[in-house]
Scaffold this motif. Structure first.
Motif, short mmCIF file in Angstrom:
data_model
loop_
_atom_site.label_atom_id
_atom_site.label_comp_id
_atom_site.label_asym_id
_atom_site.label_seq_id
_atom_site.Cartn_x
_atom_site.Cartn_y
_atom_site.Cartn_z
N SER A 33 0.73 -1.25 0.01
CA SER A 33 0.02 0.06 -0.10
C SER A 33 0.94 1.32 -0.04
O SER A 33 1.52 1.34 0.88
CB SER A 33 -1.01 0.00 1.26
N LYS A 37 -2.07 5.80 -2.33
CA LYS A 37 -3.39 5.18 -2.28
C LYS A 37 -3.89 4.77 -0.97
O LYS A 37 -4.86 4.24 -0.81
CB LYS A 37 -3.29 3.73 -3.30
N SER A 38 -3.13 5.08 0.16
CA SER A 38 -3.53 4.51 1.49
C SER A 38 -4.85 4.87 1.92
O SER A 38 -5.55 4.19 2.57
CB SER A 38 -2.44 4.93 2.50
N ILE A 40 -7.46 5.23 -0.13
CA ILE A 40 -8.59 4.98 -0.89
C ILE A 40 -9.62 3.93 -0.06
O ILE A 40 -9.27 3.09 0.45
CB ILE A 40 -8.13 4.27 -2.08
N THR A 41 -10.93 4.35 -0.49
CA THR A 41 -11.95 3.33 -0.12
C THR A 41 -12.65 2.79 -1.23
O THR A 41 -12.44 3.47 -2.23
CB THR A 41 -13.12 4.31 0.75
N ALA A 42 -13.16 1.30 -1.27
CA ALA A 42 -13.86 0.94 -2.49
C ALA A 42 -15.01 2.03 -2.90
O ALA A 42 -15.64 2.38 -2.22
CB ALA A 42 -14.45 -0.08 -1.95
N TYR A 49 -13.50 -4.37 -1.12
CA TYR A 49 -12.35 -4.10 -2.32
C TYR A 49 -13.14 -3.81 -3.32
O TYR A 49 -14.19 -4.59 -3.53
CB TYR A 49 -11.25 -4.80 -2.31
N ASP A 50 -12.72 -2.92 -4.33
CA ASP A 50 -13.36 -2.92 -5.62
C ASP A 50 -12.73 -4.28 -6.31
O ASP A 50 -13.79 -4.73 -6.98
CB ASP A 50 -12.83 -1.70 -6.47
N GLY A 68 -5.10 -0.31 -10.00
CA GLY A 68 -4.58 0.46 -9.10
C GLY A 68 -4.38 1.82 -9.55
O GLY A 68 -5.01 2.82 -8.86
N TYR A 72 -8.92 2.39 -8.42
CA TYR A 72 -9.68 1.39 -7.43
C TYR A 72 -8.83 0.97 -6.26
O TYR A 72 -7.69 0.92 -6.39
CB TYR A 72 -9.81 0.00 -8.69
N LYS A 73 -9.92 0.28 -5.36
CA LYS A 73 -9.13 -0.24 -4.15
C LYS A 73 -8.90 -1.75 -4.39
O LYS A 73 -9.88 -2.57 -4.54
CB LYS A 73 -10.07 0.21 -2.98
N LYS A 267 -3.23 -3.22 -1.57
CA LYS A 267 -2.98 -3.79 -0.47
C LYS A 267 -2.40 -5.43 -0.84
O LYS A 267 -3.06 -6.10 -1.63
CB LYS A 267 -3.98 -3.80 0.71
#
Ligand SMILES: Cc1cc2nc3c(=O)[nH]c(=O)nc-3n(C[C@H](O)[C@H](O)[C@H](O)COP(=O)(O)OP(=O)(O)OC[C@H]3O[C@@H](n4cnc5c(N)ncnc54)[C@H](O)[C@@H]3O)c2cc1C
Length: 477
Positions: A33, A37-38, A40-42, A49-50, A68, A72-73, A267
């Protein structure tokens, strides 16, 4: 003799071991991660996750990076305690080695583009300047052949073998463009070799080469898949041979995959094998070996074909996909490095299908070092690579009088997360590849074996990651 060979332990035992290792060992990329991007939410908050990407080999890394970068998560679930899958950079006798995928080339456009993107150069293993070349026949007879003659022999045999490749594969990345390929796909490599007007030495060289590409005897190895790879190599023997075994990535394959994963912002969870994927209309879930359930809007699966049989799918895979899974991937190969006390120089040998060491070449040599041989084994079941005496006898039968200082091997066939080596097609599989490429609901299928182009190679894995990334992006919008 120091040795390192995969043990072929039972799956559950291996998983326990892998998890322990993951906890105890500092990993090159323990969690990818990035700060970028840390937070990011879906996009669709009802999922964890997405996208979940199953597998941290080149196919998974590419798909994760592509998605990514779209914001997208992403979660990558990798069974092993390391990245790379069937690429495994390591050390032996002080040298950088690859137990799996190694050689890359600009004729392999997808992996080459990745190397350019991250500024990675190459190291060379030239297939020229050979000082000693040999063949071993199925009866164990060894013959020294002058290196120039050896190379002329194989070029001539290869060109005869591939005589119709332009006609069959005018567009190598659209392998089914010529409808005649479906008929061709009923033939094995051995069917073709039998028809060729070549000498006995050439037949041994060609059959050894093809046994290697098939990872099994050539009667099972699909002719069409092999011709298609040759077409990707510019329909030309010298270009193809250069693509095969000349350039390695300067940082090792691990260097490239690490950069791709870092770039993805995904992640990453290592030592997290999954065993089930279940989907409903608006949701798809992955179940880990620890019975953790993780949800996403889409899943990209990139595990090797032969490991599908250990997974559960609800709903079940289509009957076409299941038929493909039941047949499985052909190749059952392994890699072994052997350190010899003597400096035997730059050598190359082909051994026919009854012998384990089908492709033997010098990795490095010198008066102080001796010689390190890099050997690709097509049929790992015919020799126990753990058996020091068997290894020593086998190499001495090719190079009498040599003394073995050590060896290191990886048997991909007994590795529970590979269950086979490079993705070679059986007779009849090439023409059914669209069955495996087609998404099923929220599930998207990657992995080198689903590639249109270099399906036995790293390049095919990257190609499949680009395709699945695009498919998921279009699906999620
Ligand atoms: C000995 C050998 C030599 C080769 N030489 C070359 C070469 O010189 N050049 C070249 O281009 N190619 C070569 N190849 C082929 C190349 O390595 C592969 O085609 C490529 O690495 C495949 O990538 P992939 O991502 O499709 O699959 P993999 O690399 O196998 O990745 C799949 C990932 O899925 C993971 N996985 C499996 N099961 C599960 C599960 N249940 N849950 C979670 N994760 C799971 C695996 O651990 C793995 O990391 C070679 C291969 C071998 C074995």
């Amino acid at each position: 003799m120091s040795k390192k060979v995969s043990t072929g332990v039972k799956r559950r035992d291996f998983l326990a071991g892998a998890a322990t290792l993951a906890a105890a060992t500092p990993l090159a990329v323990s969690s990818a991660s990035s700060s970028r991007k840390s937070d990011i939410t879906a996009r669709n908050t009802k999922h964890d996750y997405d996208v979940i990407v199953v597998g941290g080999g080149f196919a998974g890394a590419t798909a994760a990076r592509e998605l990514g970068l779209q914001g997208y998560k992403i979660l990558i679930l990798e069974a092993r305690s390391r990245l790379g899958g069937r690429c495994y950079t390591s050390k032996f006798a002080g040298q950088d080695i690859e137990y799996g995928g190694a050689w890359v080339h600009w004729l392999q456009p997808h992996v080459w583009a990745e190397m350019q993107r991250y500024g990675l150069g190459v190291v060379e293993d030239p297939f020229t300047g050979l000082e000693m070349t040999k063949i071993m026949k199925n009866d164990g007879t060894v013959k020294n052949i002058d290196p120039d003659k050896f190379l002329t022999n194989i070029r001539d045999a290869f060109e005869k073998f591939n005589h119709d490749v332009w006609e069959m594969f005018p567009r190598p990345y659209q392998p089914l463009h010529n409808p005649k390929v479906k008929e061709l796909d009923k033939l094995s490599v051995r069917d073709r070799i039998k028809t060729l007007d070549i000498t006995e030495d050439q037949r041994v060289q060609l059959n050894s080469f093809m046994t290697l590409y098939g990872g099994d005897t050539t009667d099972k190895f699909g002719l069409a898949g092999m011709l298609k790879i040759y077409a990707c190599g510019a329909w030309n023997y010298d270009a193809f041979a250069d693509a095969e075994t000349h350039y390695r990535i300067e940082t090792g394959t691990m260097g490239l995959i690490t950069k791709m994963i870092e770039d993805s912002g995904a992640k990453l969870r290592l030592a997290t094998p999954i065993y089930r994927i279940e989907q409903e209309t608006d949701d798809i879930k992955v179940v880990t070996e620890d019975d953790e359930i993780i949800s996403a809007a889409a899943v990209v699966i990139t595990v090797p074909l032969n490991t599908y049989k250990n997974l559960e799918f609800a709903p079940a895979l289509t009957k076409e996909k299941q038929a493909f899974v039941n047949e499985g991937q052909l190749s059952k190969g392994a890699k072994i490095y052997i350190h010899l006390k003597q400096n035997i120089g730059r050598v190359f040998a082909f051994c026919d299908e009854n012998h384990p060491f089908n492709w033997v070449q010098t990795h490095d040599y010198g008066d102080e070092l001796g010689t390190i041989l890099s050997i690709t084994v097509a049929r790992s079941s015919i020799m126990d690579l753990n058996d020091d005496d068997a290894v020593e006898n086998a190499i001495q039968s090719l190079f009498p009088g040599v003394e073995v200082l050590g060896s290191a091997a990886w048997d991909w066939n007994s590795d529970p997360y590979a269950m086979g080596a490079w993705p070679a097609y059986r007779v009849g599989q090439l023409s059914r590849i669209p069955d495996m490429q087609t998404p099923q609901g929220r599930l998207f299928f990657g992995g080198a074996f689903t590639a249109n182009g270099w399906h036995e190679f790293i390049d095919g894995a990257v190609e499949s990651g680009l395709r699945t990334g695009k498919e998921v992006k279009e699906f999620l919008g």
